[in-house]
Each structure stands twice: as structure tokens, then as C-alpha cells.
Scaffold this active site. Structure first.
Site, PDB file in Angstrom:
ATOM      1  N   SER A 159      -3.465  -3.387  -6.025  1.00  0.00           N
ATOM      2  CA  SER A 159      -4.184  -4.493  -5.228  1.00  0.00           C
ATOM      3  C   SER A 159      -3.107  -5.329  -4.864  1.00  0.00           C
ATOM      4  O   SER A 159      -2.040  -5.064  -4.410  1.00  0.00           O
ATOM      5  CB  SER A 159      -5.291  -4.963  -5.725  1.00  0.00           C
ATOM      6  OG  SER A 159      -6.141  -5.536  -4.687  1.00  0.00           O
ATOM      7  N   ASP A 360     -10.817   4.612  -1.986  1.00  0.00           N
ATOM      8  CA  ASP A 360     -10.775   3.077  -1.841  1.00  0.00           C
ATOM      9  C   ASP A 360     -10.959   2.650  -0.190  1.00  0.00           C
ATOM     10  O   ASP A 360     -10.751   3.184   0.448  1.00  0.00           O
ATOM     11  CB  ASP A 360      -9.238   2.626  -2.058  1.00  0.00           C
ATOM     12  CG  ASP A 360      -9.086   1.016  -2.112  1.00  0.00           C
ATOM     13  OD1 ASP A 360     -10.030   0.223  -2.314  1.00  0.00           O
ATOM     14  OD2 ASP A 360      -7.775   0.702  -2.371  1.00  0.00           O
ATOM     15  N   HIS A 420     -10.282   2.045  -5.845  1.00  0.00           N
ATOM     16  CA  HIS A 420      -9.314   1.031  -5.830  1.00  0.00           C
ATOM     17  C   HIS A 420      -8.631   0.982  -7.367  1.00  0.00           C
ATOM     18  O   HIS A 420      -7.421   0.993  -7.390  1.00  0.00           O
ATOM     19  CB  HIS A 420      -9.742  -0.426  -5.695  1.00  0.00           C
ATOM     20  CG  HIS A 420      -8.856  -1.298  -5.344  1.00  0.00           C
ATOM     21  ND1 HIS A 420      -7.952  -1.262  -4.225  1.00  0.00           N
ATOM     22  CD2 HIS A 420      -8.482  -2.469  -5.866  1.00  0.00           C
ATOM     23  CE1 HIS A 420      -7.110  -2.582  -4.251  1.00  0.00           C
ATOM     24  NE2 HIS A 420      -7.558  -3.153  -4.950  1.00  0.00           N
TER      25      HIS A 420
END
Length: 441
Positions: A159, A360, A420
Site C-alpha cells: 500500500s 484489491d 490488498h
């Protein structure tokens, strides 16, 4: 209940720390400490030595894991929810990365996790400061842990951690060339990374539409909101762009009945977040993207047994206590892209890997591929001409778990059935990817 060796070791070390006041555990198992990266800015790190039945830790790579947010804690979430030797319940993790590498968790930027600052102006406000702080820590780490200087060193990220990892990798490459940091830097892996925020936002609508999570009206609403973000970014109004990004996420939630930004196949009742009275959009994003990395059970673990084990945590420091300030101080830098930094890394010969989860949303694969195709790296045309190779899911032989392709010092992994947090969703596949990147058979 039968405990693993890792769990038994943890409990023994916990007892030693609690009863004898030790701040450093037994050699060749774990180590941790603080580094003062600036005046009044204290960064926490936690090292697990590789624990493999077939190889000594000195024969395996060292991996530094950087969490997202900014404000998410590697020592907490990355460690106990994703790749550490034990899970949140202190039970052994079968897909722990410690079986294939020594793993260094760093709570960064300053104020994240057990890291802390003594004053309000001690927080980082951009990735340049984040990278500078990390270089201080790495210089200290490799100087005091000289046995790691020749071991292949990789930076893995997730991220917003990927945005920081790119900047850190570039500065580390320069520091090694200048001789200020002694280490064997072998590459950086950017997982579901916030490298080009606008490409992510602009593809939310199309991605959700093609997966039947938006109708025509919803697609128009999301695209309109994303368009406002684009205008702000193009006008270099990055703080405004961060606020409009938050607005766009609210539009997405309203039109999808609360889709989970981290895995589109899941939905939780508390996902549909709205502004509270007196709250601004930055505070809302803290609730959306930082608090989810600091759930109640994880916070209780980190501020309870783990704090007791570590011993060195100052009395006035709470794990995650400054996370909101970390995020808010980085808000003006949040929507800035670092695609040019990736280009510089590739052109400098640094090994760069992109990996992304199929499910994601917040950093969807469509957006990742858009910025990758705009790279100026001279090897890109040859990379684009390659067809990808399917990789079997280690947990289900014969079933495709990912696709992969690579050319020279650039590689891309498309991880199937993962959102994610890839190591949480597809642990065996993530572990296999780690071994491939670090060139282990």
C-alpha cells in the site's frame, strides 16, 4: 494444546523480558530497539532471524517490511496479521516469511506503531523526510548488525508502504554508492502500492462496473467524483486532492452498498462510513484506512503482552497512539505520484518487482498497469512484448494462483484471489513469490 517451537520461544522470551528486565532477547532469534532518526524522533524496529531447518540465517536473505497507511504498523499488522512467525493469537503461522528470510519490521513514518515523536513538529510531512529518516535507521542497523552487511537485502512493502519503499530504495542506492550505508541491497518489491494515486482513483469506476458492483448511474457518479480528484492533482492542489479522494471513496461506498476497498468480494456493515459531526475528510480517512490496521484485538495484544515482552517501550508511548497525526501530517503529500522514482530505480539497475491482488480495489491492478505502461525505462517495450507465465497455487497444485512475467530487472506478479493484503489472503502464494524474488529454489 501443543505449541510450536516459535510459540514456545516467544513465551520463554516474554518471561525473560518480564522477570529480568532484559531489552534484547536471545541471540539469533530476535532483536529490537529504537533509533533516534532526528532530534525528538524515535523509530522502532524489530528483527526476526530466519528460522529454517535447512539453512542458517546468514545463508538466507534479509527482508524489510514496510506497512501502509501512512500510520500502519509493520511490527503489529505486518507481523501478527501477515508474515510474522506467530499470528494475532500467538499461534504459529504456516506461511511465515521467517522460514525463508530474516525479517525486519520497522514502524515508519515516525509516530507509527511503537515509534514516536516528542513534539508536534516531529512528524514527517513528505516521502523525502520518510526516506531520510529510514536512511538513518538503516545506517545504524547495518553498522551494529555487521553480520547482515553482505546478506542480500530486500525491501518489501504494501500500500502506501510501496510509495515510501520506492523513495527509500532510491536514497539507499545513493548512500551505498557514497559509502555511508554498508549493505547488499538486492531489490525492492512494491505490493498493491500507492505509486500513482490518480491512476488508482480513475480506474475505480471501470473496475467496479466490470465486476458488476456499479450500475450505469453509479459508474457516472464515481467517474464524476474521480474527475474532480484529477482536476486537483493536475492543478498541483494535493491537499485538496486528498480531501476529494476521500469524497470519491464515500461515493463508491454509497453506490456499491459498502464494498470493501481491500477485497471487493467482502462487505462489512461498518464499511459504509460517513462524516461525523465536526469531523473533516482527513479524519474520516484515518478511520477508514488506519484504524482498520489497529483493530481492538491487535491493539490489546500490542499494548499488552508484546509491550511487556519488549520492555523498552517508554511508559508514555501507546502502540498506534500517534497514527492519526502520522496520516494527517502526510495528507499534503498523499496524492503525489512517485512513478518517476520507479523509473530512476530501474535505470539505476535496481531490481524492481510489482505485485498486486486481483480483488484489491483501493490499488486495483488496472491502475497499476496504467502507470507501468507509462514508464520511460528503456526495457519497457521488451517487457510489454512478453506473455505472462501461470504459477500454480502451492496450496492447490494444478490450480493457477498467479501470473508472472519479468524482463531484466523488472517483474510483475498478478496474484489471484487476493485483495490488498496479499499475505493474509493468499499466504502460500505470497511465500512462493518471496522465494522466487529472492531466488530461492
Amino acid at each position: 494444546m501443543v505449541r510450536s517451537q516459535a510459540a514456545e520461544t516467544f513465551l520463554v522470551l516474554l518471561a525473560i523480558a518480564a522477570n529480568k528486565g532484559l531489552s534484547v532477547p536471545l541471540d539469533n532469534h530476535e532483536a529490537w530497539g529504537y533509533v533516534d532518526v532526528r532530534d525528538g524522533a524515535h523509530m522502532f524496529w524489530w528483527l526476526y532471524y530466519a528460522d529454517s531447518p535447512s539453512a542458517h540465517y546468514q545463508d538466507l536473505p534479509l527482508v524489510m517490511w514496510l506497512q501502509g497507511g501512512p500510520g500502519g504498523s509493520g511490527s503489529g499488522f505486518g507481523n501478527f496479521e501477515e508474515i510474522g512467525p506467530l499470528n494475532r493469537d500467538l499461534e504459529p503461522r504456516k506461511t511465515s516469511w521467517v522460514q525463508a528470510a530474516s525479517v525486519l519490521f520497522v514502524d515508519n513514518p515516525v509516530g507509527t506503531g511503537f515509534s514516536y515523536t516528542d513534539r508536534p513538529d516531529g512528524f514527517a510531512t513528505d516521502v523525502a523526510t520518510v526516506a531520510s529518516d529510514m536512511l538513518v535507521l538503516l545506517e545504524h542497523f547495518f553498522r551494529t548488525k555487521a553480520d547482515f552487511q553482505n546478506i542480500p537485502f530486500y525491501i518489501f512493502s504494501e500500500s502506501y508502504g510501496g510509495k515510501m519503499a520506492a523513495a527509500i530504495s532510491l536514497e539507499l542506492t545513493k548512500a551505498i554508492a557514497q559509502g555511508t550505508v554498508k549493505c547488499n541491497f538486492a531489490g525492492v518489491a512494491l505490493g498493491d502500492s500507492w505509486i500513482s494515486p490518480l491512476d488508482s482513483v480513475m480506474t475505480w469506476g471501470p473496475y467496479l462496473y466490470t465486476t458488476s458492483l456499479l450500475d450505469d448511474y453509479g459508474l457516472a457518479d464515481v467517474n464524476n467524483a474521480a474527475g474532480a480528484v484529477k482536476q486537483a492533482v493536475e492543478a498541483q492542489q494535493f491537499s485538496k486532492a486528498t480531501e476529494l479522494w476521500s469524497v470519491t471513496e464515500t461515493v463508491v461506498e454509497q453506490n456499491t452498498n459498502g464494498v470493501n476497498f481491500y477485497n471487493i468480494l467482502t462487505q462489512e456493515p461498518d464499511e459504509k462510513l460517513t462524516l461525523s459531526e465536526g469531523e473533516d475528510y482527513i479524519a474520516l480517512q484515518v478511520r477508514r484506512h488506519v484504524h482498520r490496521l489497529q483493530g481492538r484485538s491487535l491493539s490489546e495484544l500490542m499494548n499488552g503482552p508484546i509491550r511487556k515482552k519488549l520492555v523498552i517501550i517508554p511508559q508514555n508511548v501507546t502502540w498506534g497512539g500517534q497514527a492519526e497525526e502520522v496520516f494527517s501530517n502526510m495528507a499534503g503529500d498523499f496524492m503525489k505520484p512517485v512513478v518517476d522514482v520507479v523509473d530512476q530505480l530501474l535505470n539505476a539497475g535496481v531490481n524492481v518487482t510489482i505485485y498486486n491482488g486481483q480483488l484489491d480495489l483501493i490499488v486495483d491492478t488496472m491502475g497499476q498497469e496504467m502507470w507501468v505502461k507509462r514508464l520511460k525505462w528503456k526495457g519497457l517495450p521488451s517487457f510489454n512484448q512478453l506473455r505472462w507465465t501461470p504459477l500454480d497455487d502451492p496450496a492447490s497444485p494444478g490450480i493457477t494462483g498467479a501470473f508472472y512475467k519479468g524482463y531484466k530487472n523488472f517483474a510483475f506478479y498478478w496474484i489471484l484471489k487476493a485483495g490488498h493484503m496479499i499475505p493474509s489472503d493468499q499466504g502460500p502464494m505470497a511465500l512462493q513469490m518471496l522465494k522466487m524474488i529472492t531466488q530461492q529454489n
